[in-house]
Design an enzyme around this catalytic site. Structure first.
Site, PDB file in Angstrom:
ATOM      1  N   GLU A 111       0.769  -1.068   0.082  1.00 22.47           N
ATOM      2  CA  GLU A 111       0.000   0.057   0.124  1.00 22.47           C
ATOM      3  C   GLU A 111       1.062   1.249   0.219  1.00 22.47           C
ATOM      4  O   GLU A 111       1.975   1.151   0.396  1.00 22.47           O
ATOM      5  CB  GLU A 111      -0.802   0.115   1.258  1.00 22.47           C
ATOM      6  CG  GLU A 111      -1.742  -1.237   1.342  1.00 22.47           C
ATOM      7  CD  GLU A 111      -2.534  -1.135   2.727  1.00 22.47           C
ATOM      8  OE1 GLU A 111      -2.612  -0.246   3.315  1.00 22.47           O
ATOM      9  OE2 GLU A 111      -2.955  -2.097   3.151  1.00 22.47           O
ATOM     10  N   LYS A 113       2.225   4.691   1.427  1.00 27.82           N
ATOM     11  CA  LYS A 113       2.284   5.310   2.815  1.00 27.82           C
ATOM     12  C   LYS A 113       2.041   6.424   2.781  1.00 27.82           C
ATOM     13  O   LYS A 113       2.814   7.551   2.426  1.00 27.82           O
ATOM     14  CB  LYS A 113       3.775   4.802   3.385  1.00 27.82           C
ATOM     15  CG  LYS A 113       3.894   5.206   4.977  1.00 27.82           C
ATOM     16  CD  LYS A 113       5.361   5.001   5.331  1.00 27.82           C
ATOM     17  CE  LYS A 113       5.405   5.349   6.899  1.00 27.82           C
ATOM     18  NZ  LYS A 113       5.130   6.890   7.104  1.00 27.82           N
ATOM     19  N   ASP A 115       1.352  10.405   3.806  1.00 30.01           N
ATOM     20  CA  ASP A 115       2.168  11.317   4.747  1.00 30.01           C
ATOM     21  C   ASP A 115       1.304  12.304   5.231  1.00 30.01           C
ATOM     22  O   ASP A 115       1.212  13.487   4.716  1.00 30.01           O
ATOM     23  CB  ASP A 115       3.423  12.054   3.722  1.00 30.01           C
ATOM     24  CG  ASP A 115       4.198  12.473   4.542  1.00 30.01           C
ATOM     25  OD1 ASP A 115       4.313  12.449   5.925  1.00 30.01           O
ATOM     26  OD2 ASP A 115       5.132  13.483   4.215  1.00 30.01           O
ATOM     27  N   TYR A 223      -6.961   2.595   5.699  1.00 32.41           N
ATOM     28  CA  TYR A 223      -6.038   1.289   5.351  1.00 32.41           C
ATOM     29  C   TYR A 223      -6.256   0.369   6.261  1.00 32.41           C
ATOM     30  O   TYR A 223      -5.377  -0.714   6.226  1.00 32.41           O
ATOM     31  CB  TYR A 223      -4.477   1.987   5.399  1.00 32.41           C
ATOM     32  CG  TYR A 223      -4.174   2.860   6.558  1.00 32.41           C
ATOM     33  CD1 TYR A 223      -4.067   2.085   7.950  1.00 32.41           C
ATOM     34  CD2 TYR A 223      -3.861   4.039   6.536  1.00 32.41           C
ATOM     35  CE1 TYR A 223      -3.663   2.715   9.109  1.00 32.41           C
ATOM     36  CE2 TYR A 223      -3.347   4.701   7.765  1.00 32.41           C
ATOM     37  CZ  TYR A 223      -3.196   4.146   9.093  1.00 32.41           C
ATOM     38  OH  TYR A 223      -2.713   4.669  10.141  1.00 32.41           O
ATOM     39  N   LYS A 310      10.626   3.237   3.697  1.00 26.80           N
ATOM     40  CA  LYS A 310      10.457   4.887   3.233  1.00 26.80           C
ATOM     41  C   LYS A 310      11.499   5.246   2.132  1.00 26.80           C
ATOM     42  O   LYS A 310      12.694   4.745   1.696  1.00 26.80           O
ATOM     43  CB  LYS A 310      11.195   5.495   4.492  1.00 26.80           C
ATOM     44  CG  LYS A 310      10.452   5.201   5.812  1.00 26.80           C
ATOM     45  CD  LYS A 310       9.066   6.108   5.682  1.00 26.80           C
ATOM     46  CE  LYS A 310       9.265   7.620   6.003  1.00 26.80           C
ATOM     47  NZ  LYS A 310       9.605   7.998   7.471  1.00 26.80           N
ATOM     48  N   CYS A 404      17.454  47.776   6.553  1.00 28.85           N
ATOM     49  CA  CYS A 404      16.244  47.400   5.628  1.00 28.85           C
ATOM     50  C   CYS A 404      16.949  47.663   4.236  1.00 28.85           C
ATOM     51  O   CYS A 404      16.954  48.869   3.788  1.00 28.85           O
ATOM     52  CB  CYS A 404      15.084  48.205   5.966  1.00 28.85           C
ATOM     53  SG  CYS A 404      13.556  47.955   4.864  1.00 28.85           S
ATOM     54  N   CYS A 407      14.206  50.649   2.853  1.00 27.76           N
ATOM     55  CA  CYS A 407      14.319  52.171   3.219  1.00 27.76           C
ATOM     56  C   CYS A 407      15.656  52.385   4.081  1.00 27.76           C
ATOM     57  O   CYS A 407      15.690  53.647   4.748  1.00 27.76           O
ATOM     58  CB  CYS A 407      13.184  52.348   4.258  1.00 27.76           C
ATOM     59  SG  CYS A 407      12.981  51.445   5.739  1.00 27.76           S
ATOM     60  N   CYS A 422      11.922  45.335  10.140  1.00 30.59           N
ATOM     61  CA  CYS A 422      12.464  46.729   9.794  1.00 30.59           C
ATOM     62  C   CYS A 422      11.269  47.396  10.777  1.00 30.59           C
ATOM     63  O   CYS A 422       9.958  47.225  10.643  1.00 30.59           O
ATOM     64  CB  CYS A 422      11.901  47.234   8.278  1.00 30.59           C
ATOM     65  SG  CYS A 422      12.164  48.814   8.135  1.00 30.59           S
ATOM     66  N   CYS A 428       8.435  52.698   5.237  1.00 32.21           N
ATOM     67  CA  CYS A 428       9.101  51.801   4.594  1.00 32.21           C
ATOM     68  C   CYS A 428       8.091  51.351   3.204  1.00 32.21           C
ATOM     69  O   CYS A 428       7.006  50.557   3.473  1.00 32.21           O
ATOM     70  CB  CYS A 428       9.438  50.452   5.179  1.00 32.21           C
ATOM     71  SG  CYS A 428      10.176  49.061   4.264  1.00 32.21           S
TER      72      CYS A 428
END
Length: 665
Positions: A111, A113, A115, A223, A310, A404, A407, A422, A428
């Site tokens: 089957e 797997k 996630d 499952y 896996k 930043c 600015c 910032c 800004c």
């Protein structure tokens, strides 16, 4: 002519049938419009005749905003984990070991797997009564209300041969498409992105508001089945039968009789997984015969009759060309790695998030480094390592910027956060345009304009903040480059229409840091007008369920800023909605203001969730545990002995249903 009860039951039957055809068979027989019409009629009738309430009605799929604290429930059968393996040799060892221990022929079911998040679904009298997470394998969280919103999970089993009592185990997943949409929304709100669908699913299934769960369009595959009424000794055949009962079972499972067939299956899905609409991270192998499973038994951690192979995460080696820093609407600065294009998991990757300064330092990155980029189960590419032997001597070390990039303001970093900001919120350009973009977004004010239009209007000096949108005139727009009368009128109409957007969405649109869509709804309910919210103390804000000190302080800081107070007043003057409408207010009272309740036991007049809603509706709070801050325990039959003992120790008043209902009249 049908009675209301008969029509309700018939509508429920029809909708369940259509859910089966759409979500299990993927063969819809009516249009979305027709389905919505049936659902609307059912909701209408159920509201009109509450005496016919059914917890497994299809209408529960839309969810509820009733808050809940998840209770721990003991599993009837332990939910063991699977032993993981990453090598073909270990798969061979598992197969040979099983054959040797059984000393007879054995079939293996292969089957996918999935996630996601494991779930146990309990059915009695063919109806879903409980959904429990894996937890520690012995006990898990009761997430039934949230799971009821998942349309691929049957609320009532279909077919005369469906078992009356059964436990179905499966995986709750978030499809890639839904995941990408969710992360896009979070990116727009400058909330941390989910790294993968599994994390997003885990976060979603534990949300306090099942309406939000419903919006996230989770799916599920079954499952494994447990119970005394299974039709056959074959795991494969039982799952095949489960499809007829309404469960969604993967069509990709395969029964194998040789090791060669098993490896063919693994090799096929290691490549083909890229084309699936959801994430898988391997293949599960299970002995098919339930009697053989019982003979093989389990260790304290793993069943001996199953193993998970896996897949190795996909990764590629490519060159780091540069690192750029992006500024969002809240001032958060995000570093982005710009890469030499490389093919990974079927897509060309050019950029990868570096998240924050700590990650940059941990990787010890230099410009020109050959870096390993991974996706695997991740949708967002990330740099996982550096090939330091390939490093050239002239590569400049990557340093997080101090000013930043938009600015020039010095950046700041809070002690308890990994993110730099910032602080120049008012000046800004990136933050100003980002806030306007957030303000006009679909879930906020829903004004039909994109980033390019915002850039153009900002650069032309026509807007400096979102309030300026409501002062735009036809002559301001009609002569703009590539604009005309139609474009100008469409934008002005969209802006005018936004004045009817409800208060909670306006609150969300303001762009207060940490105030997302759900938090805005909670604040609007707790403080029915912007004046009430502005005047709320830190303690008042933190008393709202789900509002911690960080959010509360952010709200206080917003209204402490004269520029933002002025911004709100300007919006108000243009007619935006800054209070709940009358319909929302009529059902609210403050009869239980400042009172905290704990609910325990079984009730006859209302369900526990209904009592939670009544307490919130009347200004009270609900807690899951008894403490010195508890004012009352609302007790039904079979009240928990531990809560009773603690209540007596603390001298907390215990009230009956009748006494509670009298309190709220």
């Amino acid at each position: 002519m049908k009675t209301p009860k008969e029509e309700i039951e018939e509508l429920r039957r029809q909708i369940r049938e259509h859910d089966y055809y759409y979500y299990v068979l993927a063969q819809p027989v009516i249009s979305d419009y027709e389905y919505d019409r049936l659902m609307h009629r059912l909701m209408e009738l159920e509201a009109q005749y509450p005496e016919y309430y059914d917890p497994n009605s299809p209408t529960v799929r839309v969810g509820s905003d009733i808050n809940k604290n998840f209770e721990q429930v003991e599993h009837r059968y332990p939910m063991l984990s699977l032993q993981n393996t990453y090598s073909p040799g270990e798969v061979t060892d598992f197969y040979n070991r099983v054959k040797r221990l059984l000393n007879e022929e054995v079939g293996i079911v292969c089957e996918l797997k999935f996630d996601g998040v494991s779930i146990s679904l309990i059915y009695e009298d063919k109806q879903l009564i409980r959904a429990v997470t894996r937890g520690d394998g012995r006990r898990g969280d009761d997430v039934t209300d949230n799971v009821r919103t998942i349309r691929s999970i049957p609320l009532v089993l279909r077919g005369d041969d469906a078992p009356s009592s059964i436990e179905a185990r499966g995986e709750i997943i978030m499809p890639w498409k839904v995941f990408e949409e969710l992360n896009k929304e979070r990116e727009e709100q400058e909330e941390p992105l989910f790294a993968n669908p599994r994390n997003a699913t885990a976060g979603t299934i534990k949300l306090q508001d099942s309406r939000v769960v419903a919006q996230r369009k989770l799916e599920s595959f079954i499952y494994y089945l447990l119970g005394d009424e299974l039709p056959t000794d074959s795991h494969f055949e039982n799952l095949t039968s489960a499809r007829k009962w309404g469960f969604r079972v993967s069509h990709e499972m395969k029964r194998c009789s040789t090791l060669e067939e098993i490896f063919d299956y693994i090799k096929y899905w290691d490549k083909e997984r890229k084309n699936l609409p959801f994430a898988i991270d391997g293949v599960v192998l299970k002995v098919d015969s339930l009697k053989q499973q019982e003979r093989l038994g389990a260790t304290s951690k793993f069943p001996r009759w199953a193993i998970a192979y896996k897949f190795n995460p996909e990764r590629a080696l490519t060159k780091l060309l540069s690192v750029t820093f992006q500024v969002g609407r809240t001032g958060a600065v995000t570093p982005v790695a710009n890469l030499e294009p490389v093919l990974l998991s079927g897509t060309v990757v050019k950029r990868a998030s570096l998240y924050n300064e700590d990650m940059i330092n941990a990787l010890d990155l230099h410009i020109g480094d050959m870096v390993y980029v991974e996706k695997g189960g991740e949708i967002i590419p990330k740099i996982t390592g550096v090939e330091k032997e390939a490093r050239s001597e002239d590569g400049e070390k990557v340093q997080f910027i101090k000013f930043c990039p938009e600015c020039g303001t010095p950046l700041v970093r809070d002690e308890d956060e990994a993110i730099y900001y910032c602080p120049n919120m008012e000046g800004c350009p990136a933050q100003i345009k980002g806030r306007i973009e957030h303000f006009v977004s679909r879930k906020a004010m829903n004004i039909d304009m994109g980033p390019e239009t915002i850039d153009l209007l900002y650069e032309k000096g026509l807007i400096k903040d979102a309030a300026d949108l409501y002062e735009l005139k036809f002559e301001d727009l009609v002569n703009l480059e590539r604009w005309g009368e139609t474009s100008a009128r469409n934008l002005l109409n969209s802006i005018e229409k936004s004045k009817s957007v409800p208060y909670e969405r306006v609150l969300f649109a303001l762009g207060i840091r940490y105030v997302g869509e759900t938090v805005a709804q909670k604040l609007a309910q707790a403080f029915p007008s912007i004046d009430a919210l502005e005047q709320a103390s830190l303690e008042d804000l933190m008393a709202v369920d789900g509002i911690g000190e960080r959010i509360a302080q952010s709200v206080k800081d917003y209204f402490a800023n004269p520029k933002f107070r002025d911004f709100v007043q300007r919006l108000r003057s243009h007619g935006l909605q800054f209070s709940l409408n009358q319909e929302s207010l009529t059902s609210k009272t403050d009869k239980l203001k400042d009172k905290t309740f704990v609910i325990s036991g079984i009730f006859k007049f209302h369900s526990r969730d209904e009592y939670k809603a009544l307490i919130a509706q009347n200004g009270g709070k609900v807690s899951s545990s008894v403490s010195k801050n508890t004012d009352y325990i609302l007790a039904g039959e079979n009240m928990g002995p531990a809560k009773l003992e603690k209540a007596n120790q603390l001298g907390i008043k215990i009230i009956t249903e009748e006494e509670f209902l009298k309190m709220i009249e």
